[in-house]
Design a protein around this motif. Structure first.
Motif, PDB file in Angstrom:
ATOM      1  N   GLN A 165      -0.056  28.933   5.278  1.00  0.00           N
ATOM      2  CA  GLN A 165       1.067  28.710   4.380  1.00  0.00           C
ATOM      3  C   GLN A 165       1.730  30.016   3.960  1.00  0.00           C
ATOM      4  O   GLN A 165       2.936  30.056   3.708  1.00  0.00           O
ATOM      5  N   GLN A 173       9.832  24.759  -9.310  1.00  0.00           N
ATOM      6  CA  GLN A 173       9.808  25.519 -10.555  1.00  0.00           C
ATOM      7  C   GLN A 173      11.175  26.149 -10.828  1.00  0.00           C
ATOM      8  O   GLN A 173      11.663  26.143 -11.965  1.00  0.00           O
ATOM      9  N   GLN A 174      11.799  26.641  -9.776  1.00  0.00           N
ATOM     10  CA  GLN A 174      13.122  27.263  -9.895  1.00  0.00           C
ATOM     11  C   GLN A 174      14.168  26.242 -10.345  1.00  0.00           C
ATOM     12  O   GLN A 174      14.964  26.504 -11.258  1.00  0.00           O
ATOM     13  N   ARG A 183       4.010  25.134  -0.164  1.00  0.00           N
ATOM     14  CA  ARG A 183       4.120  26.403  -0.896  1.00  0.00           C
ATOM     15  C   ARG A 183       5.555  26.632  -1.353  1.00  0.00           C
ATOM     16  O   ARG A 183       5.804  27.043  -2.489  1.00  0.00           O
ATOM     17  N   GLU A 184       6.516  26.366  -0.456  1.00  0.00           N
ATOM     18  CA  GLU A 184       7.923  26.505  -0.834  1.00  0.00           C
ATOM     19  C   GLU A 184       8.308  25.486  -1.896  1.00  0.00           C
ATOM     20  O   GLU A 184       9.136  25.759  -2.773  1.00  0.00           O
ATOM     21  N   CYS A 185       7.699  24.303  -1.809  1.00  0.00           N
ATOM     22  CA  CYS A 185       7.998  23.259  -2.788  1.00  0.00           C
ATOM     23  C   CYS A 185       7.640  23.717  -4.195  1.00  0.00           C
ATOM     24  O   CYS A 185       8.427  23.546  -5.135  1.00  0.00           O
ATOM     25  N   GLU A 186       6.461  24.305  -4.346  1.00  0.00           N
ATOM     26  CA  GLU A 186       6.033  24.754  -5.669  1.00  0.00           C
ATOM     27  C   GLU A 186       7.000  25.805  -6.224  1.00  0.00           C
ATOM     28  O   GLU A 186       7.323  25.790  -7.420  1.00  0.00           O
ATOM     29  N   ARG A 187       7.465  26.681  -5.354  1.00  0.00           N
ATOM     30  CA  ARG A 187       8.391  27.727  -5.803  1.00  0.00           C
ATOM     31  C   ARG A 187       9.750  27.139  -6.154  1.00  0.00           C
ATOM     32  O   ARG A 187      10.319  27.428  -7.220  1.00  0.00           O
ATOM     33  N   ILE A 188      10.295  26.305  -5.266  1.00  0.00           N
ATOM     34  CA  ILE A 188      11.641  25.762  -5.471  1.00  0.00           C
ATOM     35  C   ILE A 188      11.667  24.768  -6.622  1.00  0.00           C
ATOM     36  O   ILE A 188      12.614  24.746  -7.415  1.00  0.00           O
ATOM     37  N   TYR A 204      16.275  18.720  -2.072  1.00  0.00           N
ATOM     38  CA  TYR A 204      15.245  19.440  -1.327  1.00  0.00           C
ATOM     39  C   TYR A 204      14.177  18.447  -0.869  1.00  0.00           C
ATOM     40  O   TYR A 204      13.610  17.705  -1.686  1.00  0.00           O
ATOM     41  N   SER A 241       7.472  29.396   5.518  1.00  0.00           N
ATOM     42  CA  SER A 241       7.936  28.524   4.441  1.00  0.00           C
ATOM     43  C   SER A 241       8.182  27.105   4.937  1.00  0.00           C
ATOM     44  O   SER A 241       8.446  26.218   4.126  1.00  0.00           O
ATOM     45  N   GLN A 289      13.604  25.034 -14.023  1.00  0.00           N
ATOM     46  CA  GLN A 289      14.085  26.003 -15.004  1.00  0.00           C
ATOM     47  C   GLN A 289      15.605  25.926 -15.149  1.00  0.00           C
ATOM     48  O   GLN A 289      16.141  26.026 -16.266  1.00  0.00           O
TER      49      GLN A 289
END
Length: 426
Positions: free
Chosen positions: A259, A281-282, A274-279, A336, A263, A285
């Motif tokens: 991972q 959260q983004q 992994r990208e899901c967790e980042r996006i 997404y 991405s 916010q």
């Protein structure tokens, strides 16, 4: 004719039926052993004496774990018992019950360990007629560990294999739920407890979770934990839950390494977890700052295991690729879409109201149900179940939203599958 005390002791030492080892607790080196020890592992004396006990014991890995066990032997103030496996020269395993004591001699500390071959005893246990004992034994041998939780007194049986997996001796883990709960990683604890409680309340068909569990050395292992209520009282209330634990640390580490390299999911081409967790959260916010709604839609293929079993994993991969392509073609450009894992997908719709997200989920469900599968003869359609959660109604944080969507998905499964369920209010 008088026999010297030393000669007598040496003769007794050599003729004991069980393997006996004299060990240096600091280095773990074997200082001496009797003939039974050499016979038990099929090795000559020069391949045992002055070699580390770690070279014989398959269940003690590294000097750090040995130091932990050595301290437990000292604190036992008597006999410390450990169930393990010795390596035989032939490559076979010798199941042993090792009883170790510490003593001082001329100012130096030593350990003496008696290793009894329990292979015959285990074989006899397998032949026991008691049905519950047979079931427990079979389940224990089929997994890395077994637990058996009595809900009436909150006592939990932890199998020797589970204790061994975590680096403990057979008498070291207190048989309480707290013993397990306090060792679950803090970041996983809420999710795991919720999944277990939802199963006990009848909201999930079974309990299943992957999480991190702390071992004796303070390190975390990744485990796959599965369980089910197996006994109820006269009123139908659950009173006993039994489960199995599998050590998946190696698999998890391999997954995490892969991972980190990309991405996108290699099979479907979708964004990966992994990208899901980042996006997620983004986007969350952004919606918090702008006072916008956000929809989270978690869905997976119904009875996907049956497809793999009937047609093979290669066909299963083909189905996942086609489903991913169809979904991607029927969602907004601003949404997404992620492959969450296995046959699970996640759709994040920032700025979309609840009605839009539910309509989108129903449209995707209907589209997938109508798909034809000429490339898979014998496959007459598939269906998906959907769980929808909304920010801020069902949670303020990403983890809360995912848990709410996950619970809604399980409710969709429990109510017959091929349906969309909205999460309950937080």
């Amino acid at each position: 004719m008088l026999i010297s005390s030393f000669s007598l002791h040496q003769s007794v030492f050599e003729h004991l039926p069980d393997a006996v080892y004299l060990i240096d607790p600091q280095t773990s080196n074997i200082l001496d052993c009797n003939a039974a020890a050499l016979h038990q592992v099929g090795l000559p004396r020069d391949e045992v004496v002055q070699h580390s006990v770690l070279s014989l014991q398959k269940d003690v890995i590294g000097i750090e774990q040995w130091a932990s066990i050595a301290q437990a032997v000292r604190e036992a103030q008597g006999q410390f018992v450990f169930i393990g496996r010795h390596r035989h020269r032939s490559g076979a395993e010798v199941p042993v019950e090792v009883t170790t004591s510490a003593f001082m001699h001329q100012g130096c500390e030593y350990f003496v360990s008696v290793a009894r071959d329990i292979g015959r005893r285990l074989a006899l246990e397998q032949d026991l007629n008691d049905r519950d004992v047979q079931l427990r034994y079979a389940l224990t041998e089929a997994s890395d560990g077994l637990w058996d939780w009595n809900l009436l007194n909150n006592e939990v049986f932890f199998s020797p294999q589970l204790k061994r997996m975590l680096g403990y001796g057979p008498h070291e883990m207190k048989p309480t739920l707290e013993t397990w709960a306090t060792n679950v990683h803090p970041d996983d604890a809420s999710r795991v407890r919720r999944a277990l409680q939802e199963h006990i309340k009848g909201l999930r068909e079974r309990y299943e979770a992957e999480y991190r569990l702390r071992n004796r050395n303070g390190h975390y292992l990744w485990v796959h934990d599965r369980g089910r209520v197996c006994e109820r009282d006269a009123q139908g209330q659950p009173i006993r839950v039994v489960g199995m634990v599998q050590n998946i640390t190696d698999r998890k580490h391999a997954e995490q390494a892969l991972q980190m390299q990309a991405s996108h999911d290699a099979l479907t081409g979708l964004l990966n977890r992994r990208e899901c967790e980042r996006i997620l959260q983004q986007q969350l916010q952004r919606c918090q700052q702008q006072n916008l709604p956000l929809g989270l839609c978690l869905f997976d293929l119904d009875h996907f295991k049956d497809i793999n079993d009937r047609f093979g994993h290669q066909t299963g991969d083909l189905v996942l690729r086609k489903v991913a392509h169809e979904i991607q073609a029927h969602v907004r450009a601003a949404d997404y879409l992620f492959r969450w894992g296995g046959e699970e997908f996640l759709l994040v719709s920032a700025g979309a109201p609840c009605g839009h997200v539910l309509h989108c989920a129903q449209r995707l469900r209907a589209r997938l149900a109508e798909l034809d599968w000429p490339e898979v003869p014998g496959l007459h359609g598939i269906s998906c179940s959907f769980g929808v959660a909304m920010f801020p109604e069902h949670g303020q944080q990403a983890d809360d939203l995912f848990l709410a969507a996950d619970s809604a998905l399980y409710r969709a499964k429990a109510q017959g599958r091929n349906r969309v369920e909205l999460a309950v209010m937080a």
